[in-house]
Scaffold this motif. Structure first.
Motif, PDB file in Angstrom:
ATOM      1  N   PRO A   1       0.823  -1.207   0.000  1.00  0.00           N
ATOM      2  CA  PRO A   1       0.000   0.000   0.000  1.00  0.00           C
ATOM      3  C   PRO A   1       0.854   1.253   0.000  1.00  0.00           C
ATOM      4  O   PRO A   1       1.949   1.277   0.562  1.00  0.00           O
ATOM      5  CB  PRO A   1      -0.817  -0.125   1.297  1.00  0.00           C
ATOM      6  CG  PRO A   1       0.028  -0.988   2.186  1.00  0.00           C
ATOM      7  CD  PRO A   1       0.730  -1.941   1.288  1.00  0.00           C
ATOM      8  N   THR A   2       0.341   2.284  -0.638  1.00  0.00           N
ATOM      9  CA  THR A   2       1.002   3.587  -0.628  1.00  0.00           C
ATOM     10  C   THR A   2       0.354   4.441   0.432  1.00  0.00           C
ATOM     11  O   THR A   2      -0.863   4.609   0.438  1.00  0.00           O
ATOM     12  CB  THR A   2       0.871   4.268  -2.003  1.00  0.00           C
ATOM     13  OG1 THR A   2       1.416   3.389  -2.991  1.00  0.00           O
ATOM     14  CG2 THR A   2       1.621   5.583  -2.025  1.00  0.00           C
TER      15      THR A   2
ATOM     16  N   LEU B   1      -7.087   2.118  -1.415  1.00  0.00           N
ATOM     17  CA  LEU B   1      -6.659   0.877  -2.031  1.00  0.00           C
ATOM     18  C   LEU B   1      -7.002   0.839  -3.518  1.00  0.00           C
ATOM     19  O   LEU B   1      -6.187   0.410  -4.342  1.00  0.00           O
ATOM     20  CB  LEU B   1      -7.298  -0.307  -1.300  1.00  0.00           C
ATOM     21  CG  LEU B   1      -6.770  -1.698  -1.633  1.00  0.00           C
ATOM     22  CD1 LEU B   1      -5.256  -1.760  -1.478  1.00  0.00           C
ATOM     23  CD2 LEU B   1      -7.434  -2.729  -0.730  1.00  0.00           C
ATOM     24  N   TYR B   2      -8.209   1.281  -3.886  1.00  0.00           N
ATOM     25  CA  TYR B   2      -8.571   1.249  -5.299  1.00  0.00           C
ATOM     26  C   TYR B   2      -7.634   2.127  -6.118  1.00  0.00           C
ATOM     27  O   TYR B   2      -7.334   1.830  -7.283  1.00  0.00           O
ATOM     28  CB  TYR B   2     -10.031   1.687  -5.510  1.00  0.00           C
ATOM     29  CG  TYR B   2     -10.224   3.185  -5.629  1.00  0.00           C
ATOM     30  CD1 TYR B   2     -10.078   3.821  -6.856  1.00  0.00           C
ATOM     31  CD2 TYR B   2     -10.529   3.961  -4.522  1.00  0.00           C
ATOM     32  CE1 TYR B   2     -10.243   5.193  -6.974  1.00  0.00           C
ATOM     33  CE2 TYR B   2     -10.687   5.325  -4.626  1.00  0.00           C
ATOM     34  CZ  TYR B   2     -10.546   5.937  -5.863  1.00  0.00           C
ATOM     35  OH  TYR B   2     -10.693   7.301  -5.979  1.00  0.00           O
ATOM     36  N   GLN B   3      -7.143   3.239  -5.509  1.00  0.00           N
ATOM     37  CA  GLN B   3      -6.224   4.126  -6.219  1.00  0.00           C
ATOM     38  C   GLN B   3      -4.904   3.416  -6.511  1.00  0.00           C
ATOM     39  O   GLN B   3      -4.312   3.592  -7.580  1.00  0.00           O
ATOM     40  CB  GLN B   3      -5.959   5.391  -5.397  1.00  0.00           C
ATOM     41  CG  GLN B   3      -7.153   6.320  -5.281  1.00  0.00           C
ATOM     42  CD  GLN B   3      -6.868   7.484  -4.350  1.00  0.00           C
ATOM     43  OE1 GLN B   3      -6.226   7.306  -3.313  1.00  0.00           O
ATOM     44  NE2 GLN B   3      -7.332   8.653  -4.709  1.00  0.00           N
ATOM     45  N   ASN B   4      -4.422   2.617  -5.552  1.00  0.00           N
ATOM     46  CA  ASN B   4      -3.188   1.864  -5.766  1.00  0.00           C
ATOM     47  C   ASN B   4      -3.338   0.892  -6.938  1.00  0.00           C
ATOM     48  O   ASN B   4      -2.428   0.755  -7.767  1.00  0.00           O
ATOM     49  CB  ASN B   4      -2.810   1.095  -4.502  1.00  0.00           C
ATOM     50  CG  ASN B   4      -2.411   2.009  -3.365  1.00  0.00           C
ATOM     51  OD1 ASN B   4      -1.907   3.104  -3.588  1.00  0.00           O
ATOM     52  ND2 ASN B   4      -2.645   1.573  -2.139  1.00  0.00           N
ATOM     53  N   ILE B   5      -4.498   0.214  -7.004  1.00  0.00           N
ATOM     54  CA  ILE B   5      -4.735  -0.733  -8.089  1.00  0.00           C
ATOM     55  C   ILE B   5      -4.837   0.011  -9.420  1.00  0.00           C
ATOM     56  O   ILE B   5      -4.222  -0.380 -10.419  1.00  0.00           O
ATOM     57  CB  ILE B   5      -6.024  -1.534  -7.842  1.00  0.00           C
ATOM     58  CG1 ILE B   5      -6.015  -2.186  -6.460  1.00  0.00           C
ATOM     59  CG2 ILE B   5      -6.210  -2.565  -8.950  1.00  0.00           C
ATOM     60  CD1 ILE B   5      -4.892  -3.129  -6.219  1.00  0.00           C
ATOM     61  N   ALA B   6      -5.608   1.104  -9.435  1.00  0.00           N
ATOM     62  CA  ALA B   6      -5.774   1.869 -10.675  1.00  0.00           C
ATOM     63  C   ALA B   6      -4.439   2.427 -11.147  1.00  0.00           C
ATOM     64  O   ALA B   6      -4.142   2.427 -12.353  1.00  0.00           O
ATOM     65  CB  ALA B   6      -6.785   2.993 -10.466  1.00  0.00           C
TER      66      ALA B   6
ATOM     67  N   GLU C   1     -13.996  -0.881  -8.242  1.00  0.00           N
ATOM     68  CA  GLU C   1     -13.773   0.555  -8.095  1.00  0.00           C
ATOM     69  C   GLU C   1     -12.606   1.028  -8.953  1.00  0.00           C
ATOM     70  O   GLU C   1     -12.679   2.090  -9.585  1.00  0.00           O
ATOM     71  CB  GLU C   1     -13.538   0.904  -6.625  1.00  0.00           C
ATOM     72  CG  GLU C   1     -14.791   0.809  -5.778  1.00  0.00           C
ATOM     73  CD  GLU C   1     -14.555   1.103  -4.309  1.00  0.00           C
ATOM     74  OE1 GLU C   1     -15.524   1.472  -3.627  1.00  0.00           O
ATOM     75  OE2 GLU C   1     -13.412   0.953  -3.836  1.00  0.00           O
ATOM     76  N   ALA C   2     -11.546   0.235  -9.005  1.00  0.00           N
ATOM     77  CA  ALA C   2     -10.380   0.602  -9.812  1.00  0.00           C
ATOM     78  C   ALA C   2     -10.735   0.629 -11.293  1.00  0.00           C
ATOM     79  O   ALA C   2     -10.321   1.538 -12.030  1.00  0.00           O
ATOM     80  CB  ALA C   2      -9.229  -0.373  -9.565  1.00  0.00           C
TER      81      ALA C   2
ATOM     82  N   SER D   1      -7.536  14.729 -12.423  1.00  0.00           N
ATOM     83  CA  SER D   1      -6.845  14.090 -11.291  1.00  0.00           C
ATOM     84  C   SER D   1      -7.242  12.633 -11.200  1.00  0.00           C
ATOM     85  O   SER D   1      -8.380  12.267 -11.482  1.00  0.00           O
ATOM     86  CB  SER D   1      -7.222  14.818  -9.987  1.00  0.00           C
ATOM     87  OG  SER D   1      -6.767  14.096  -8.873  1.00  0.00           O
ATOM     88  N   ASP D   2      -6.281  11.789 -10.797  1.00  0.00           N
ATOM     89  CA  ASP D   2      -6.623  10.382 -10.589  1.00  0.00           C
ATOM     90  C   ASP D   2      -7.210  10.161  -9.201  1.00  0.00           C
ATOM     91  O   ASP D   2      -7.525   9.044  -8.837  1.00  0.00           O
ATOM     92  CB  ASP D   2      -5.408   9.486 -10.812  1.00  0.00           C
ATOM     93  CG  ASP D   2      -4.307   9.724  -9.784  1.00  0.00           C
ATOM     94  OD1 ASP D   2      -3.372   8.929  -9.753  1.00  0.00           O
ATOM     95  OD2 ASP D   2      -4.386  10.712  -9.020  1.00  0.00           O
ATOM     96  N   ASP D   3      -7.340  11.215  -8.414  1.00  0.00           N
ATOM     97  CA  ASP D   3      -7.935  11.109  -7.085  1.00  0.00           C
ATOM     98  C   ASP D   3      -9.438  11.323  -7.211  1.00  0.00           C
ATOM     99  O   ASP D   3      -9.916  12.450  -7.250  1.00  0.00           O
ATOM    100  CB  ASP D   3      -7.329  12.152  -6.139  1.00  0.00           C
ATOM    101  CG  ASP D   3      -7.856  11.996  -4.720  1.00  0.00           C
ATOM    102  OD1 ASP D   3      -8.671  11.075  -4.491  1.00  0.00           O
ATOM    103  OD2 ASP D   3      -7.457  12.784  -3.854  1.00  0.00           O
ATOM    104  N   LEU D   4     -10.178  10.230  -7.293  1.00  0.00           N
ATOM    105  CA  LEU D   4     -11.623  10.308  -7.463  1.00  0.00           C
ATOM    106  C   LEU D   4     -12.359  10.132  -6.141  1.00  0.00           C
ATOM    107  O   LEU D   4     -13.561   9.978  -6.110  1.00  0.00           O
ATOM    108  CB  LEU D   4     -12.075   9.259  -8.478  1.00  0.00           C
ATOM    109  CG  LEU D   4     -11.554   9.513  -9.892  1.00  0.00           C
ATOM    110  CD1 LEU D   4     -11.755   8.284 -10.765  1.00  0.00           C
ATOM    111  CD2 LEU D   4     -12.222  10.727 -10.501  1.00  0.00           C
ATOM    112  N   ASP D   5     -11.600  10.156  -5.051  1.00  0.00           N
ATOM    113  CA  ASP D   5     -12.146  10.106  -3.708  1.00  0.00           C
ATOM    114  C   ASP D   5     -12.729   8.732  -3.395  1.00  0.00           C
ATOM    115  O   ASP D   5     -12.275   7.733  -3.918  1.00  0.00           O
ATOM    116  CB  ASP D   5     -13.160  11.235  -3.495  1.00  0.00           C
ATOM    117  CG  ASP D   5     -13.168  11.696  -2.042  1.00  0.00           C
ATOM    118  OD1 ASP D   5     -13.858  12.685  -1.760  1.00  0.00           O
ATOM    119  OD2 ASP D   5     -12.509  11.083  -1.198  1.00  0.00           O
ATOM    120  N   ILE D   6     -13.761   8.687  -2.570  1.00  0.00           N
ATOM    121  CA  ILE D   6     -14.261   7.434  -2.002  1.00  0.00           C
ATOM    122  C   ILE D   6     -15.234   6.754  -2.960  1.00  0.00           C
ATOM    123  O   ILE D   6     -16.103   7.400  -3.536  1.00  0.00           O
ATOM    124  CB  ILE D   6     -14.947   7.713  -0.661  1.00  0.00           C
ATOM    125  CG1 ILE D   6     -13.924   8.273   0.331  1.00  0.00           C
ATOM    126  CG2 ILE D   6     -15.593   6.453  -0.097  1.00  0.00           C
ATOM    127  CD1 ILE D   6     -14.538   8.760   1.622  1.00  0.00           C
TER     128      ILE D   6
END
Length: 251
Positions: A4-5, A10-15, A52-53, A82-87
């Motif tokens: 994990p980063t 978690l979905y952001q790490n996979i994406a 989600e990813a 942005s790749d940050d699409l939140d929750i």
């Protein structure tokens, strides 16, 4: 398993991992991605996290679903956003299941007859919203917030309201809920009736179980409804109906 980063969901790490694989040529434009189950095993995460990813990558314009075939790479670089699409909706609903389960258990010990009557009225509004296909699930929100208020704890009310508001503030969650609505998912009236019936008995354990069951079902329905191929099928069916209507009205 990918480590994990810190500070990232978690979905952001996979994406991010899959988008990097697309950029470095591991997956080429036009290539089919591995099935969801294989990706879940590769990254050692749940199917909802992979879902989600995939939806995040779709929103970024990197992948698309092809009916009956799978998920394919469309571009090697994401759109300018942005790749940050939140929750996501799964993560949010899981939090609601944990928190609102305890909130409704407490409410079962403090709720008044007047508040039970209010919940019955809100249920009638929920039925009406479903029948008229009103977007926004306002009666659903009012039902859950009313239960929070019955706890006599303003902190609980604030948390429940915040969790509900995230449904609309988070781009990823909003997109996932729109996909679910596109394939027919609506607020579960029968589940809410069971919650209300449990509250009427003033039984905390029964109320908690009813809430857990309800939000667990929401998660399962979201998992089915946000399958990208299912959404593509629904869109294709709508397009076919519109085409047929246009043909018939042109006669």
């Amino acid at each position: 398993m990918m480590p994990p980063t810190e500070g990232r969901k978690l979905y952001q790490n996979i994406a991010t991992a899959i988008s990097k694989a697309i950029r470095n040529g591991t997956y080429q434009p036009g290539q089919r991605l591995p099935p969801e189950r294989e990706l879940a095993e590769e990254f050692n995460v749940s199917r909802p996290t992979i879902r989600e990813a995939m939806i995040a990558l779709d929103i970024m314009g990197l992948v698309e679903a092809r009916q009956g075939s799978g998920i394919y790479v469309t571009h090697s670089r994401p759109a300018e956003q942005s790749d940050d699409l939140d929750i996501g909706a799964f993560e949010l609903t899981e939090a609601r299941r944990l928190f609102e389960g305890e909130a409704v258990a407490l409410a079962a010990t403090t709720i008044t007859d007047e508040e039970l009557t209010e919940l019955s009225a809100i249920l009638a509004d929920m039925v009406d919203e479903n029948e008229r296909d009103i977007v926004g699930d306002q009666a659903d929100r009012r039902f859950h917030v009313a239960i929070a208020r019955a706890t006599r704890n303003t902190a609980i009310v604030l948390v429940v309201e915040t969790l509900w508001d995230l449904r609309y503030k988070s781009p990823l969650c909003r997109n996932m809920l729109a996909r679910a609505r596109a394939v027919g998912v609506r607020p579960l009236v029968d589940d809410h009736v069971e919650i209300l019936d449990a509250l009427k008995t003033r039984d905390p354990r029964k109320a908690r179980a009813a809430m857990h069951h309800h939000l667990g079902t929401v998660i399962e329905n979201l998992l089915t409804a946000t399958e990208m191929e299912a959404v593509q099928r629904a869109q294709s069916e709508v397009a076919a109906r519109r085409s047929e209507l246009a043909r018939r009205t042109a006669l």
